[in-house]
Motif scaffolding. Structure first.
Motif, mmCIF file in Angstrom:
data_model
loop_
_atom_site.group_PDB
_atom_site.id
_atom_site.type_symbol
_atom_site.label_atom_id
_atom_site.label_comp_id
_atom_site.label_asym_id
_atom_site.label_seq_id
_atom_site.Cartn_x
_atom_site.Cartn_y
_atom_site.Cartn_z
ATOM 1 N N ARG A 43 40.702 7.352 -38.562
ATOM 2 C CA ARG A 43 40.590 7.167 -40.017
ATOM 3 C C ARG A 43 39.146 7.786 -40.397
ATOM 4 O O ARG A 43 38.179 7.918 -39.773
ATOM 5 C CB ARG A 43 40.257 5.581 -40.459
ATOM 6 C CG ARG A 43 41.537 5.046 -40.327
ATOM 7 C CD ARG A 43 41.854 3.640 -40.279
ATOM 8 N NE ARG A 43 40.699 3.042 -39.343
ATOM 9 C CZ ARG A 43 40.194 1.807 -39.578
ATOM 10 N NH1 ARG A 43 40.013 1.316 -40.449
ATOM 11 N NH2 ARG A 43 39.346 1.541 -38.386
ATOM 12 N N ALA A 45 38.012 8.112 -43.505
ATOM 13 C CA ALA A 45 37.478 7.686 -44.770
ATOM 14 C C ALA A 45 36.631 6.696 -44.889
ATOM 15 O O ALA A 45 36.597 5.582 -45.656
ATOM 16 C CB ALA A 45 38.406 7.699 -46.014
ATOM 17 N N GLN A 46 35.771 6.471 -43.743
ATOM 18 C CA GLN A 46 35.035 5.066 -43.626
ATOM 19 C C GLN A 46 33.430 5.536 -43.362
ATOM 20 O O GLN A 46 33.273 6.282 -42.575
ATOM 21 C CB GLN A 46 35.468 4.189 -42.551
ATOM 22 C CG GLN A 46 36.460 3.382 -43.168
ATOM 23 C CD GLN A 46 36.852 2.415 -42.100
ATOM 24 O OE1 GLN A 46 36.646 2.350 -40.980
ATOM 25 N NE2 GLN A 46 38.103 1.575 -42.363
ATOM 26 N N PHE A 52 34.896 1.701 -47.038
ATOM 27 C CA PHE A 52 35.653 2.928 -47.762
ATOM 28 C C PHE A 52 34.761 3.854 -48.287
ATOM 29 O O PHE A 52 33.879 3.694 -48.940
ATOM 30 C CB PHE A 52 36.731 2.349 -48.770
ATOM 31 C CG PHE A 52 37.198 3.728 -49.513
ATOM 32 C CD1 PHE A 52 38.203 4.412 -48.404
ATOM 33 C CD2 PHE A 52 37.191 4.026 -50.751
ATOM 34 C CE1 PHE A 52 39.147 5.307 -49.248
ATOM 35 C CE2 PHE A 52 37.913 4.868 -51.382
ATOM 36 C CZ PHE A 52 38.408 5.791 -50.252
ATOM 37 N N ASP A 53 34.798 5.217 -47.773
ATOM 38 C CA ASP A 53 34.057 6.330 -48.100
ATOM 39 C C ASP A 53 34.707 6.967 -49.205
ATOM 40 O O ASP A 53 35.526 8.126 -48.686
ATOM 41 C CB ASP A 53 33.659 7.015 -46.842
ATOM 42 C CG ASP A 53 33.007 8.193 -47.188
ATOM 43 O OD1 ASP A 53 32.687 8.678 -48.383
ATOM 44 O OD2 ASP A 53 32.103 8.943 -46.171
ATOM 45 N N GLN A 54 34.630 6.812 -50.374
ATOM 46 C CA GLN A 54 35.441 7.525 -51.346
ATOM 47 C C GLN A 54 35.418 9.136 -51.419
ATOM 48 O O GLN A 54 36.363 9.661 -51.752
ATOM 49 C CB GLN A 54 34.986 6.711 -52.923
ATOM 50 C CG GLN A 54 35.922 7.211 -53.946
ATOM 51 C CD GLN A 54 35.520 6.316 -55.154
ATOM 52 O OE1 GLN A 54 34.389 5.815 -55.061
ATOM 53 N NE2 GLN A 54 36.168 6.532 -56.280
ATOM 54 N N THR A 56 34.416 11.259 -49.247
ATOM 55 C CA THR A 56 35.028 11.892 -48.109
ATOM 56 C C THR A 56 36.412 11.793 -48.273
ATOM 57 O O THR A 56 37.300 12.847 -47.954
ATOM 58 C CB THR A 56 34.788 11.171 -46.702
ATOM 59 O OG1 THR A 56 33.259 11.440 -46.452
ATOM 60 C CG2 THR A 56 35.151 11.702 -45.501
ATOM 61 N N ALA A 57 37.223 10.701 -48.632
ATOM 62 C CA ALA A 57 38.522 10.586 -48.700
ATOM 63 C C ALA A 57 39.135 11.501 -49.803
ATOM 64 O O ALA A 57 40.130 12.128 -49.622
ATOM 65 C CB ALA A 57 38.823 9.002 -49.233
ATOM 66 N N HIS A 60 39.078 14.948 -48.434
ATOM 67 C CA HIS A 60 40.136 15.432 -47.612
ATOM 68 C C HIS A 60 41.677 15.208 -48.410
ATOM 69 O O HIS A 60 42.288 16.301 -47.972
ATOM 70 C CB HIS A 60 40.434 14.011 -46.681
ATOM 71 C CG HIS A 60 39.512 14.388 -45.332
ATOM 72 N ND1 HIS A 60 40.189 15.304 -44.265
ATOM 73 C CD2 HIS A 60 38.479 14.227 -45.042
ATOM 74 C CE1 HIS A 60 39.420 15.235 -43.558
ATOM 75 N NE2 HIS A 60 37.996 14.751 -43.767
ATOM 76 N N ASP A 115 38.338 13.275 -36.480
ATOM 77 C CA ASP A 115 39.583 12.960 -37.454
ATOM 78 C C ASP A 115 40.533 13.888 -37.697
ATOM 79 O O ASP A 115 41.473 13.746 -38.518
ATOM 80 C CB ASP A 115 38.652 12.617 -38.672
ATOM 81 C CG ASP A 115 37.750 13.815 -39.254
ATOM 82 O OD1 ASP A 115 37.955 15.173 -38.363
ATOM 83 O OD2 ASP A 115 37.158 13.872 -40.226
ATOM 84 N N LEU A 371 41.560 1.150 -45.367
ATOM 85 C CA LEU A 371 40.686 2.053 -45.139
ATOM 86 C C LEU A 371 39.103 1.314 -45.467
ATOM 87 O O LEU A 371 38.348 2.038 -45.369
ATOM 88 C CB LEU A 371 40.737 3.191 -46.520
ATOM 89 C CG LEU A 371 41.934 3.966 -46.060
ATOM 90 C CD1 LEU A 371 42.218 5.099 -47.482
ATOM 91 C CD2 LEU A 371 42.162 4.613 -44.758
ATOM 92 N N SER A 384 45.743 3.420 -47.718
ATOM 93 C CA SER A 384 45.815 4.705 -47.659
ATOM 94 C C SER A 384 47.055 5.351 -48.218
ATOM 95 O O SER A 384 47.412 6.406 -48.003
ATOM 96 C CB SER A 384 46.006 5.020 -46.113
ATOM 97 O OG SER A 384 46.906 4.202 -45.360
#
Ligand SMILES: *[C@@H]1O[C@H](CO)[C@@H](O)[C@H](O)[C@H]1NC(C)=O
Ligand SMILES: *[C@@H]1O[C@H](CO)[C@@H](O)[C@H](O)[C@H]1NC(C)=O
Ligand SMILES: *[C@@H]1O[C@H](CO)[C@@H](O)[C@H](O)[C@H]1NC(C)=O
Ligand SMILES: *[C@@H]1O[C@H](CO)[C@@H](O)[C@H](O)[C@H]1NC(C)=O
Ligand SMILES: *[C@@H]1O[C@H](CO)[C@@H](O)[C@H](O)[C@H]1NC(C)=O
Ligand SMILES: *[C@@H]1O[C@H](CO)[C@@H](O)[C@H](O)[C@H]1NC(C)=O
Ligand SMILES: *[C@@H]1O[C@H](CO)[C@@H](O)[C@H](O)[C@H]1NC(C)=O
Ligand SMILES: *[C@@H]1O[C@H](CO)[C@@H](O)[C@H](O)[C@H]1NC(C)=O
Length: 457
Positions: A43, A45-46, A52-54, A56-57, A60, A115, A371, A384
């Motif tokens: 994963r 996005a953490q 949760f790593d907004q 970065t998510a 991506h 990742d 996530l 996700s």
């Protein structure tokens, strides 16, 4: 952000490092395929603490969507507007703004950023090794070459030292997508099991923008030539054309720590039972199947759509309308980030999500669905399944959450994708679930110091 490297196209011999399967030993000319050890997804996005790593998510998501957009632009250039399916449109390129810390980490020896899915390939004579991201939604393969002054920190392919390299032409390859990054290293024990000759690879000797901040040393694209900027066959298509592999297939197992690419068929050790083959839904040049559906807690929510099967995204991305419909049937789901199509559910009530192509239900691992909490101490977790309109009409993108629960075979002869059950011995132990935020310890109402008088008031 448009990144336009100057490039030279090389005709070179490409050697994919891998082990011939044990079945090959008696039959040197007709063998059952090549195992290529690869490294896994996890994963992306953490934060390290599981939140949760907004940003970065979303970065991506933007990259993934740019990647498909680039495929469409290449298709348009290669084949003209008639090649785009009805309802497909080419949108704006998105910005990709990773948090600063991520881009900074690229220049360090990476340990925790595995990742994406990558493998070591050898190129040239004598061979030089390159850590390449493998991506089935990209048509081109490219590596940075010596002389590139803007490719800091990358292993540069030394063109002048390779007797099998031939300069084809010069020009510009537009690369306006990018992927994440991963750990460097891990050489394989065996090399040179198949050699693909005359493989076209873009040798990048200049870049505008920091394109390689997103890549490792290079990219091996496994999409069709129609979506490639150079219009050339990918290495596996060429390997088949040159009689190096017995069947026009490659198969993929994606897992956190023992991913695998099998070239020329299916690795019999990695799947169990029959394979459910589904025809490709389009001849645009993407690995896309029809008749997909997504279920929540056993009930069908959205069905009858096409799905792009993607080795390199951590998400299940659907058009905003379809994703809204999906969440309308998930208890207590709510919008977390409207702009970016992110939703949350109570962490204590993660739904069971299954994907289906008219046969088996492929139940997504909770760990690839959840996530993590929206914030430190939050009881809501982001899933996700993400809503984004990316120009493909009703089509979804099914990434790692699907690919981690199937053994997936891409067949470029029959033009099908096959899904099989992973064999039990190949299923890694279930990773620990995301820890729920620890509630503050209740004040002790009693003398708790010993078990004996624990409940004494
Ligand atoms: C995603 O793309 C949008 C549109 O280009 C941009 O405004 C936004 O900043 C991007 N977000 C990230 C995190 O890259
Ligand atoms: C992925 O990263 C984890 C954490 O650093 C590491 O333990 C693991 O070995 C890595 N896996 C691969 C296949 O590189
Ligand atoms: C890139 O390669 C081409 C062809 O060899 C050459 O003309 C050009 O000067 C090179 N650019 C750089 C920055 O090395
Ligand atoms: C160039 O090739 C020679 C063998 O032909 C090899 O010994 C040398 O290490 C190579 N140099 C590089 C930089 O790859
Ligand atoms: C590779 O290209 C060379 C030069 O054009 C040609 O002679 C050779 O037959 C090609 N090899 C294959 C396997 O296509
Ligand atoms: C294959 O599936 C069968 C039936 O579910 C199971 O009994 C068997 O253990 C599986 N074998 C492997 C190697 O996973
Ligand atoms: C990798 O997989 C092996 C075998 O399934 C397991 O023993 C090991 O703990 C796993 N390592 C990680 C870091 O997940
Ligand atoms: C808690 O119990 C222990 C053992 O019975 C005793 O020694 C101690 O004085 C008690 N403490 C309080 C605050 O009651």
């Amino acid at each position: 952000m448009i990144l336009i490297p100057v490039f030279i196209t090389l005709a070179i011999s490409l050697v994919i490092a891998g082990k011939p399967s044990p079945h090959t030993t008696n039959k040197p000319s007709i063998f059952s395929g090549i195992r290529v050890p690869t490294r896994g997804t996890r994963r992306v996005a953490q934060t390290p603490s599981g939140i949760f790593d907004q940003q970065t998510a979303v970065a991506h998501l933007n990259l993934t969507i740019n990647k498909y957009r680039r495929g469409l632009v290449n298709l348009l250039n290669n084949k003209g507007p008639g090649a785009l399916d009805e309802g497909v449109t080419i949108g704006e390129i998105r910005e990709v703004n990773f948090p600063q810390a991520i881009t900074k980490r690229q220049s360090e020896a990476l340990t925790d950023e595995n990742d994406t899915w990558d493998g070591i390939i050898s190129i040239g004579t004598p061979s030089q090794t390159v850590l390449a991201e493998i991506d089935n939604a990209i048509g081109d393969s490219f590596v940075p070459v010596s002389g590139c002054e803007t490719c800091q920190g990358k292993t540069l392919f030394d063109l002048a030292n390779s007797s099998s390299s031939t300069l084809l032409r010069q020009g510009v390859l537009e690369i306006d997508f990018a992927e994440g990054s991963g750990a460097l290293g891990i050489p394989f024990q065996d090399t040179a099991s198949i050699t693909v000759q005359n493989q076209t690879i873009a040798g990048i000797n200049a870049t505008t923008g920091d394109v390689f901040q997103f890549f490792k040393d290079g990219v091996m694209g496994l999409g069709f030539p129609s979506i490639a900027g150079l219009g050339a066959n990918n290495p596996i298509f060429n390997a088949f054309a040159q009689g190096q592999i017995p069947s026009p297939q490659f198969s993929v197992k994606l897992s956190e720590n023992d991913s695998s690419l099998f070239i020329g068929g299916q690795d019999p050790l990695l799947f169990n039972g029959s394979t459910e083959f589904t025809p490709l839904a389009t001849n645009m040049g993407f690995w896309e199947v029809s008749d997909a559906s997504i279920k929540a807690n056993g009930a069908s929510t959205v069905f009858g759509f096409n799905a792009l099967i993607d080795t390199s995204t951590a998400f299940l991305i659907g058009p905003t309308k379809g994703v809204k419909k999906f969440y309308s049937q998930v208890p207590n789901a709510k919008v977390f980030d409207k702009t970016n199509g992110l939703f949350s559910v109570p962490c204590s009530n993660i739904p069971q999500v299954a994907l289906n192509f008219g046969g088996e239900d492929w139940v997504v691992n909770a760990n690839d669905l959840n996530l993590g909490p929206t914030a430190q101490g939050s009881n809501d977790c982001v899933l996700s399944v993400v809503g984004q309109d990316f120009g493909f009409g009703h089509t979804w993108i099914f990434g790692a959450p699907l690919m981690k629960v199937t053994y997936t075979t891409f067949d470029f002869g029959e033009l099908t994708i096959g899904f099989s059950r992973l064999s039990e011995n190949s299923v890694p132990p279930a990773p620990a679930p995301v820890p729920a935020p620890a509630p503050a310890p209740a004040p002790c109402p009693c003398n708790c110091t010993t078990g004996a008088n624990k409940y004494e008031v």
